[in-house]
Write a protein that holds these residues in place. Sequence first.
Motif: not given
Length: 134
Positions: A39-41, A45-47, A50-54
Amino acid sequence: MNKFYIASSFKNIDSVQYVSEILVNKGYVQTYDWTKNERASSLDALTEIGQKELTGVKAADLLIVLQPAGKGSHIELGIALGQGKTIILYTPEKKIEDLKTTCTFYHLPEIKKCVGDLAELIELVTKTVAVTES
């Protein structure tokens, strides 16, 4: 046409990993495996995630949405719809048919629905998307 991405929630990690492993063993290519993330902390990390998921969704031929899914999965669903990807929506129960809780986008003709167990999902994937040599 053999690249896939599975959208779901952390609640379904075991199911996502199970389906991914079977599909990879059948010759399909997973574009990104988000289950390996913690889980992003932080927002950074969220960014990054998110880029990898996109990128993973855009690179996939097939998006599989494993219910129950979270808000990120619905964004991934929207990206796939907008790009004309093949989409399979999987749910173990018929909750997607409940007018009080369903989502309008689940019922678009572009979305193939699978209600049942994971074996039925895998069978639908193999009938819908052929494995091709890279």
